[in-house]
Motif scaffolding. Structure first.
Motif, short mmCIF file in Angstrom:
data_model
loop_
_atom_site.label_atom_id
_atom_site.label_comp_id
_atom_site.label_asym_id
_atom_site.label_seq_id
_atom_site.Cartn_x
_atom_site.Cartn_y
_atom_site.Cartn_z
N LYS A 82 0.65 -1.13 -0.09
CA LYS A 82 0.03 -0.08 -0.01
C LYS A 82 0.76 1.34 0.05
O LYS A 82 0.34 2.24 -0.41
CB LYS A 82 -1.14 0.01 1.15
N ALA A 83 2.12 1.23 0.25
CA ALA A 83 2.88 2.31 0.45
C ALA A 83 3.24 2.88 -1.08
O ALA A 83 3.60 3.94 -1.12
CB ALA A 83 4.37 2.05 0.99
N THR A 86 -3.10 7.21 2.10
CA THR A 86 -2.75 6.02 1.66
C THR A 86 -3.56 4.98 1.93
O THR A 86 -4.18 5.12 2.92
CB THR A 86 -1.30 5.74 2.36
N LYS A 146 4.76 4.84 -8.80
CA LYS A 146 5.56 3.79 -8.01
C LYS A 146 5.17 2.36 -8.64
O LYS A 146 5.88 1.47 -8.12
CB LYS A 146 5.61 3.73 -6.71
N ARG A 199 -3.98 12.17 -3.66
CA ARG A 199 -4.20 13.35 -2.88
C ARG A 199 -5.77 13.81 -3.24
O ARG A 199 -6.07 13.58 -4.16
CB ARG A 199 -3.41 14.37 -3.42
N TRP A 204 -3.40 14.00 1.86
CA TRP A 204 -2.87 13.02 1.32
C TRP A 204 -3.36 11.70 1.84
O TRP A 204 -3.44 11.55 3.07
CB TRP A 204 -1.30 13.06 1.31
N TRP A 217 0.92 3.43 -3.28
CA TRP A 217 -0.24 3.96 -3.65
C TRP A 217 -0.33 5.54 -3.03
O TRP A 217 -0.62 5.34 -1.72
CB TRP A 217 -1.33 3.14 -3.40
N ASN A 218 -0.39 6.39 -3.53
CA ASN A 218 -0.62 7.72 -3.07
C ASN A 218 -1.61 8.48 -3.91
O ASN A 218 -1.84 8.43 -5.14
CB ASN A 218 0.86 8.58 -3.16
#
Lengths: 385, 530
Positions: free
Chosen positions: B449-450, B476, B508, B455, B474, B452-453
């Motif tokens: 999951k890190a 996550t 990413k 906003r 933001w 996937w970002n």
């Protein structure tokens, strides 16, 4: 980066350009550019940023090593910000591309990227109605140096060329400048007949300008379905309208010599009924000459205007007419209606002839024609020693 | 169209382009590109351009000689030619197999849309009217210019552009009528009934610098300005269809035949928008309201926000200003052909200020239209000013314009090369978050999951020009579940906010072979939760 070194209003020599040398055999004199390389006082050059994404003038010339003081004026009436970036030969598109990639840093840097090909710049955007001056020394190396507005979306269209120690080609064949900015927007390119819809002075917003064979022109108003005026001479210059977003009007080649105040045609006997609605239905072209089609009330009308003598013939077709038609002459002009009978200044066209008749309008009070040879001979006399 | 580039627009970038008009672009961070895709390109081409060239070939077509090459309308013809309308009033056919232009008509007034009819005639929307062009003598040139509909008002204000026509499955036509801009006043003579609600007519002829502020930034003082109209092509009878528009340059149909209309960032438009338009709807810009049958005498600028909010249908999709689009243009449906693969059926939209095309998907959640936009093809080869879009077979034609705003000229043609990039294909809302489908399988390790970002932010609905991004956060995901085939990721999000943009960053992510996404962002406009 050089562009950033050239701060606004600061006199800065380009470090890349070697100092001007009188004995430099590479510096070729250019007849039309002032020989400024030897003088310290900068030559003033005004460069405007104008409506329709244009630099005016689109090209400039300079001597190698000449000191120029640019006055950059944003006169764009559509209130767009612009900038000015002068680059090494052949580098305009590269700089435009880089400016597009500046991302969020763009606005703070006036959309002026950093690149070694940039020789000078406005350093920031020049706001609408704003001015920036910039002094710099033209490079010693002769060449065609491009200048461009690198505000995103402007650079593909808005650029020009600084000719340094290099002869300029004829304007119309100069591939280093956007040719479009030079073109005069003569509607139809001078062809006759020609029909051009455009905003016209002293007419409704749905106007149609028509160039007739010969030298006459008229404006038909599709909003109220009548010929508004007639003028002689050159047809129509749409330059200002077309290079902008439509704020400006088309410009007639001369003043109108006849103007209407109302529709010529009356049905059912006499006075114009202001409540009668008109409806524009379009036009057909016959060898380029338009026949307008409209309705006045329920009456369907076809109208063609053709040159006739010193004026025009207005041909009317009313295929469904069942009664007489009145033609009320209007405005300044000499009127004839061979198919009608004049009664108190109004022509009555009987129902039997109303399906197709003509009205002739001739120019009144034509200025006395000068003899064509007279001024010429006078001038030649004066200029002959 | 935005015309006045005001301080605000300078703060946010560049003024929008007006016809459509408007917005500046922030470029997203450059994707990390795997070596195999970033082979050194030709001199001057950026890494991204080189990468894009692997997937899309862009060629250039110049307008006919002697014609101002700003394109107002494009229409693919059944015989394989492309009909093109130009700024100064020409309509010309281009024959791609012969590389030949032939002029069909001249002298029209700012044509901004073309549509062919079964009998071979062409409909053209010009400033003053919808016109049918016909070649009745078979000479190859139009000789009949039939007025289909001119029952709308004109003040002579430059911003009163007319867009369309679009034909729906029932054969009805739709046209869009721009508002006038306070960038200029009105002519002495106008066409159509003058609306007495608002600044007095005589003040329009006074000190305009002063009085323009009282007219409203954009105004509608003659009939149907700010409206989408339905027109019967045979009778020429027009019916008011929907109101609340500012500069509806783009009229299109989605794959299901729904009418979609784009509008430009500006007053009452926090960012540029896509609307799914229904009959009777009001889409936010109040200037057009007094032309409603049920309207009293209230000044549009004095309607309380509460009432406007009750009347209006918010945009289905926001195009975030700067980062996605400045001045989005016309929508066109991507053909469902092998060449366009999984993108078939989605909408494409052009952009004036930047060399970029976006995709759009929409869905209905609890009766409310919403959806996402996706940067799609972004390369310098497209050039800016992408005003008109049309498919001729599998080839996407682009007609450029600028007038006095950012843009370009001439035409571009785009074709897929056959290579399929990794792209986010579609984002859908779920009860717990979002589902994102991709064109190729993601690596199984993308369930981290890190990677996937998101906003999220919203825009204000207000009279001011544009809006900053508000209430930014933001996010996550709390969990990411990849389907077995790796093509679909389900993102579990804690709390979802209605009327917010969810701006996804995919930079990413990667496939098992190390391919990274060609486009690294997508923005979903969440109007209604499940």
């Amino acid at each position: 980066m050089l562009g950033l070194l050239l701060s606004v209003s600061a006199s800065t020599a380009l470090s890349q350009a070697p100092p001007p040398s009188a004995g430099d055999s590479k510096v070729l004199p250019v007849a039309s550019a002032p020989k400024a390389a030897s003088t310290k006082k900068p030559r003033l050059v005004t460069l405007q940023m104008a409506e329709g994404l244009r630099f005016d003038p689109p090209r400039l010339e300079a001597q190698p090593g000449e000191v120029l003081k640019f006055e950059l004026e944003n006169v764009d009436i559509s209130h767009q910000p612009h900038n000015f970036v002068l680059v090494k030969p052949g580098q305009v598109q590269e700089v435009v591309k880089l400016s597009m990639e500046m991302g969020e840093t763009g606005p703070n840097k006036g959309f002026i990227p950093e690149h070694p090909s940039i020789l000078a710049s406005s350093g920031k955007v020049v706001e609408p109605d704003g001015k920036v001056s910039l002094t710099f020394t033209a490079p010693m190396e002769p060449g065609i140096y491009g200048y461009v507005c690198s505000v995103p979306g402007h650079g593909m269209v808005m650029y020009g060329a600084l000719y340094v120690g290099t002869p300029m080609p004829p304007l119309a064949k100069d591939l280093n400048i956007p040719q479009l900015t030079l073109e005069k927007g003569l509607a139809g390119g001078g062809r006759r007949p020609f029909v051009q819809r455009i905003f016209m002075p002293q007419s409704g917003p749905a106007s149609i300008a028509v160039a007739l064979p010969g030298s006459l022109n008229y404006c038909f108003d599709a909003g109220n379905c009548r010929v508004r005026y007639v003028w002689s001479g050159p047809f129509l210059d749409g330059t200002k309208h077309w290079r902008g977003s439509g704020k400006e009007l088309g410009e007639m080649g001369d003043q109108a010599w006849w103007r209407s105040t109302a529709s010529l045609l009356r049905f059912g006997g006499g006075k114009e009924d202001p409540s009668v609605e008109t409806k524009f239905l379009g036009y057909t072209l016959n060898d380029g000459l338009p026949e307008f089609h409209y309705r006045i009330g329920k009456q369907e009308v076809f109208q063609t205007v053709i040159p006739s003598g010193k004026g025009v013939e207005m041909r009317f077709r009313l295929p469904q007419v069942k009664s007489k038609v009145s033609v009320a002459p209007d405005g300044e002009g000499l009127w004839k209606c061979p198919d009608g009978v004049e009664r108190k200044g109004v022509f009555e066209v009987p129902s039997g002839k109303a399906k197709g008749f003509s009205v002739f309008l001739e120019r009144k009070d034509q200025p006395p024609q000068k003899e064509a040879s007279a001024p010429t001979s006078k001038n030649s006399h004066l200029h002959t020693p | 169209m935005k015309i006045r580039v005001s301080i605000l627009s300078l703060l946010t970038g560049v003024a929008a382009s007006p016809i459509v008009f408007g917005a500046e672009q922030k470029t997203a961070p450059k994707p990390v590109v795997v070596a195999s895709l970033s082979a050194a390109g030709s001199q001057g081409a950026s890494e991204r351009d080189v990468l894009m060239a692997k997937f899309y070939k862009v060629t250039e077509v110049k307008g006919p000689p002697g014609v101002d090459p700003q394109v107002g309308g494009l229409c693919p013809m059944p015989d394989g030619r492309m009909a093109v309308a130009f700024h100064r009033g020409e309509v010309a056919f281009y024959n791609p197999s012969k590389n030949e232009w032939s002029i069909f008509a001249e002298g029209l007034h700012e044509p901004l849309g073309l549509l062919n009819e079964p009998d071979g005639s062409l409909l053209v929307m010009q400033r003053p009217e919808l016109t049918r062009l016909r070649d009745s003598k078979g000479t190859g040139k139009a000789d009949t210019f039939e007025t289909v509909w001119d029952g709308f008002g004109m003040t002579g204000n430059y911003h009163e552009f007319a867009f369309g026509p679009l034909r729906n499955a029932q054969g009805k036509l739709f046209v869009g009528l721009n508002l006038a801009s306070s960038g200029d006043t009105v002519n002495e003579e106008v066409r159509g009934q003058w609306l007495p609600i608002g600044l007095e007519r005589k003040e329009f002829y006074g000190d305009w610098k002063k009085n323009s502020k009282l007219a409203g930034r954009m105004y509608s003082r003659v009939p149907w300005r700010g409206w989408i109209m339905e027109v019967d092509p045979t009778s020429g009878k027009a019916t008011p269809y929907a109101s609340g528009f500012r500069s509806p340059d783009g009229l299109g149909l989605d794959a299901e035949g729904n009418l979609v209309v784009s509008d430009n960032q500006g007053d009452w438009r926090g960012s540029s928008e896509l609307h799914v338009v229904q009959k009777g709807g009001f889409y936010g810009h109040p200037a057009s309201l007094p032309w409603r049958e049920d309207w009293g005498k209230q000044l549009p600028l004095e309607v309380p926000l509460e009432k406007l909010n009750k009347l209006r249908t918010p945009a289905a999709v926001w195009f975030p200003h700067m980062s996605y689009a400045n001045s989005p243009t016309q929508m066109v449906s991507i053909p469902k052909t092998p060449a366009w693969g999984a993108y078939g059926g989605q909408l494409l939209i052009g952009e004036m200020n930047v060399s970029k095309l976006l995709r759009i998907t929409t869905e209905k959640v609890k009766g409310v239209w919403q959806g996402a936009c996706y940067p799609f093809i972004e390369t310098a080869a497209l050039k800016p000013g992408l005003h008109r879009l049309a498919f001729l077979g599998d080839k996407l034609w682009l007609g450029r314009t600028h007038l006095t705003w950012a843009g370009g000229e001439n035409l571009g043609v785009v074709e897929p090369t056959g290579s399929v990039p990794l792209d986010a294909l579609e984002i859908n809302l779920t009860k717990t978050g979002f589902k994102v489908r991709f064109t190729s399988p993601l690596s199984a390790s993308c369930n981290n999951k890190a990677l996937w970002n998101i906003r999220s932010y919203t825009y204000a609905y207000h009279v001011e020009y544009g809006s900053p991004e508000l209430e930014e956060a933001w996010i996550t995901p709390t969990d990411v579940i990849l389907t077995e085939d790796g093509r679909c990721a389900e993102l579990i999000i804690g709390e979802l906010r209605e009327n917010f943009v969810y701006d996804f960053f995919f930079d990413k992510l990667y496939t098992a072979a190390g391919q990274t996404p060609l486009n690294i962002r997508a923005a979903y406009t969440l109007r209604k939760k499940f």
